[in-house]
Design a protein around this motif. Structure first.
Motif, PDB file in Angstrom:
ATOM      1  N   GLY A 192      50.366  76.750  92.846  1.00  0.00           N
ATOM      2  CA  GLY A 192      49.375  77.352  91.952  1.00  0.00           C
ATOM      3  C   GLY A 192      49.829  78.640  91.293  1.00  0.00           C
TER       4      GLY A 192
ATOM      5  N   SER B 192      54.602  75.134  87.121  1.00  0.00           N
ATOM      6  CA  SER B 192      54.531  73.919  86.293  1.00  0.00           C
ATOM      7  C   SER B 192      54.023  74.246  84.901  1.00  0.00           C
ATOM      8  CB  SER B 192      53.606  72.884  86.928  1.00  0.00           C
ATOM      9  OG  SER B 192      54.150  72.441  88.119  1.00  0.00           O
ATOM     10  N   THR B 193      53.079  75.156  84.817  1.00  0.00           N
ATOM     11  CA  THR B 193      52.546  75.533  83.503  1.00  0.00           C
ATOM     12  C   THR B 193      53.659  76.144  82.648  1.00  0.00           C
ATOM     13  OG1 THR B 193      50.381  75.897  84.493  1.00  0.00           O
ATOM     14  CG2 THR B 193      50.758  76.880  82.331  1.00  0.00           C
TER      15      THR B 193
HETATM   16  N1  LIG Z   1      45.115  71.089  83.580  1.00  0.00           N
HETATM   17  C1  LIG Z   1      44.616  72.105  84.281  1.00  0.00           C
HETATM   18  N2  LIG Z   1      43.295  72.409  84.250  1.00  0.00           N
HETATM   19  C2  LIG Z   1      42.784  73.438  84.952  1.00  0.00           C
HETATM   20  N3  LIG Z   1      43.533  74.258  85.747  1.00  0.00           N
HETATM   21  C3  LIG Z   1      44.838  74.003  85.828  1.00  0.00           C
HETATM   22  C4  LIG Z   1      45.457  72.917  85.106  1.00  0.00           C
HETATM   23  N4  LIG Z   1      46.779  72.922  85.397  1.00  0.00           N
HETATM   24  C5  LIG Z   1      46.984  73.948  86.249  1.00  0.00           C
HETATM   25  N5  LIG Z   1      45.829  74.605  86.507  1.00  0.00           N
HETATM   26  C6  LIG Z   1      45.672  75.803  87.367  1.00  0.00           C
HETATM   27  O1  LIG Z   1      46.569  76.795  86.896  1.00  0.00           O
HETATM   28  C7  LIG Z   1      47.174  77.485  87.981  1.00  0.00           C
HETATM   29  C8  LIG Z   1      48.687  77.344  87.891  1.00  0.00           C
HETATM   30  O2  LIG Z   1      49.032  75.975  88.117  1.00  0.00           O
HETATM   31  P1  LIG Z   1      50.522  75.411  88.073  1.00  0.00           P
HETATM   32  O3  LIG Z   1      50.436  73.931  88.248  1.00  0.00           O
HETATM   33  O4  LIG Z   1      51.220  75.927  86.882  1.00  0.00           O
HETATM   34  O5  LIG Z   1      51.144  76.080  89.360  1.00  0.00           O
HETATM   35  P2  LIG Z   1      52.466  75.712  90.166  1.00  0.00           P
HETATM   36  O6  LIG Z   1      53.084  77.015  90.531  1.00  0.00           O
HETATM   37  O7  LIG Z   1      53.294  74.771  89.405  1.00  0.00           O
HETATM   38  O8  LIG Z   1      51.917  75.018  91.449  1.00  0.00           O
HETATM   39  P3  LIG Z   1      52.483  73.728  92.253  1.00  0.00           P
HETATM   40  O9  LIG Z   1      53.625  74.246  93.068  1.00  0.00           O
HETATM   41  O10 LIG Z   1      51.317  73.346  93.100  1.00  0.00           O
HETATM   42  O11 LIG Z   1      52.862  72.706  91.240  1.00  0.00           O
HETATM   43  C9  LIG Z   1      46.569  76.900  89.250  1.00  0.00           C
HETATM   44  O12 LIG Z   1      45.492  77.726  89.640  1.00  0.00           O
HETATM   45  C10 LIG Z   1      46.080  75.536  88.811  1.00  0.00           C
HETATM   46  O13 LIG Z   1      44.985  75.139  89.605  1.00  0.00           O
END
Ligand SMILES: Nc1ncnc2c1ncn2[C@@H]1O[C@H](COP(=O)(O)OP(=O)(O)OP(=O)(O)O)[C@@H](O)[C@H]1O
Length: 326
Positions: free
Chosen positions: A44, A48-49
């Motif tokens: 989170g 990924s974002t």
């Molecule tokens: N499509 C979406 N709609 C709403 N919230 C989202 C969406 N995608 C990600 N988030 C939220 O944005 C935040 C960052 O998510 P992200 O997937 O980028 O994290 P991450 O570091 O890649 O985590 P992971 O290791 O679990 O993949 C988190 O709080 C997640 O719940």
């Protein structure tokens, strides 16, 4: 130095109003060409974002990103040809053979027939998949399937390769194997690799440089050695038998000369000391004198977990648990 990726001030919010989530809150970093760069953070954190924006699969609310010399907002089509992307979820066709998967990928990228054949052979050989190439991929092991995902992403000879948590779900042997392959990619093709991971050890092993991301912000940046070298002395971790004793434990540990940076995280107390072995007896005596029962005490050289703890104010693993529980 030439940078393969330059991201600046990336902001991304999902949803609207009270339920909105600010996934990225001004993320920026530069990746030197031909290196492996790590985006390290708990679940989170926004890894990924960030990857989705850099691979043109998402648009930021604000901020800019240039990948392989191309602006992702202005030239998304050209960016997609210049990059390879291995998402978290497998992307091959399980009902097709390894060879068929690679051939299809070559066609998708408009490669010539002869080139598809020779590039496919080369990748199957390189990843140790040549013998299995004629078998339907759903019969392959998890490690082989993951390697195929990487081979598919490399088929069209991208300049930048994005790997989103490439070893999640693999057993230790397959993970070590994948690490060797990832290191080989930069050496063999001069490809720049951006790797997201929530394994501290993976970032430590593979990344030439890395950023630690926490709650949508970059909290630390450098080589693994620089980041660990910024922490002086040893890390002490005290596991309390009773989490209710944290205040007493903090006071006792804080009274020992040479102990600093004390943080308490549930039943775990972390501190830094100049010389762990020399300080440990006084530290144990102080805790015993305060009547704080202990479950375990460990002393270790600084790790990336300690770097994370210093910058995020909580341990990496507790941050992971918080997100899972949320
Ligand atoms: N499509 C979406 N709609 C709403 N919230 C989202 C969406 N995608 C990600 N988030 C939220 O944005 C935040 C960052 O998510 P992200 O997937 O980028 O994290 P991450 O570091 O890649 O985590 P992971 O290791 O679990 O993949 C988190 O709080 C997640 O719940």
């Amino acid at each position: 130095m030439h940078h393969a990726i330059e991201a600046e001030g990336l902001v991304k919010t999902y949803g609207k109003g009270a339920r909105s989530v600010r996934a990225l809150d001004g993320v920026g970093f530069s990746v030197p060409g031909g290196t492996v760069f790590g985006l390290l953070g708990p679940n989170g954190a926004g890894k990924s974002t960030t990857t989705k924006i850099l691979t043109t699969l998402a648009t930021p609310d604000s901020g800019t990103a240039v990948v392989a010399g191309l602006d992702v907002a202005a030239e998304p089509g050209r960016v997609r040809h210049a990059i390879g992307y291995v998402p978290q979820k497998p992307c091959f066709d399980p009902t097709a053979t390894g060879r068929e998967n690679l051939t299809l990928q070559g066609h998708v990228y408009g490669m010539a027939r002869a080139d598809i054949r020779s590039r496919g052979d080369q990748l199957l050989e390189r990843f140790g998949l040549a013998e299995a190439a004629g078998r339907v991929t759903k019969t392959w092991s998890g490690g082989m399937q993951r390697k195929l995902d990487v081979a598919l992403a490399l088929m069209h000879r991208p300049r930048v390769l994005f790997l989103d948590e490439p070893t999640t779900g693999l057993d230790p042997e397959a993970r070590a194997d994948m690490w060797a392959e990832i290191s080989g990619v930069t050496a063999a093709d001069g490809v720049t690799v951006l790797l997201t991971t929530h394994y501290l050890e993976e970032a430590d092993q593979l990344a030439d440089r890395l950023v630690i991301i926490d709650r949508g912000r970059v909290v630390a940046e450098g080589t693994p050695e620089e980041l660990k070298g910024g922490l002086h002395g040893d890390a002490v971790q005290v596991e309390l038998a009773d989490a209710g004793q944290q205040d007493a434990a903090r006071r006792a540990v804080g009274s020992v000369p040479g102990v600093g940076e004390i943080t308490v995280d549930g039943a775990r107390l972390h501190a830094r000391v100049g010389d762990g072995a020399a300080t440990l007896p006084a530290l144990l005596a102080a805790l015993e004198g305060s009547g704080v029962p202990l479950a375990a005490v460990t002393v270790a050289r600084p790790s990336l977990d300690d770097v994370y703890l210093r910058h995020a104010g909580r341990s990496f693993h507790s941050a992971d648990r918080t997100e899972v529980a949320a």
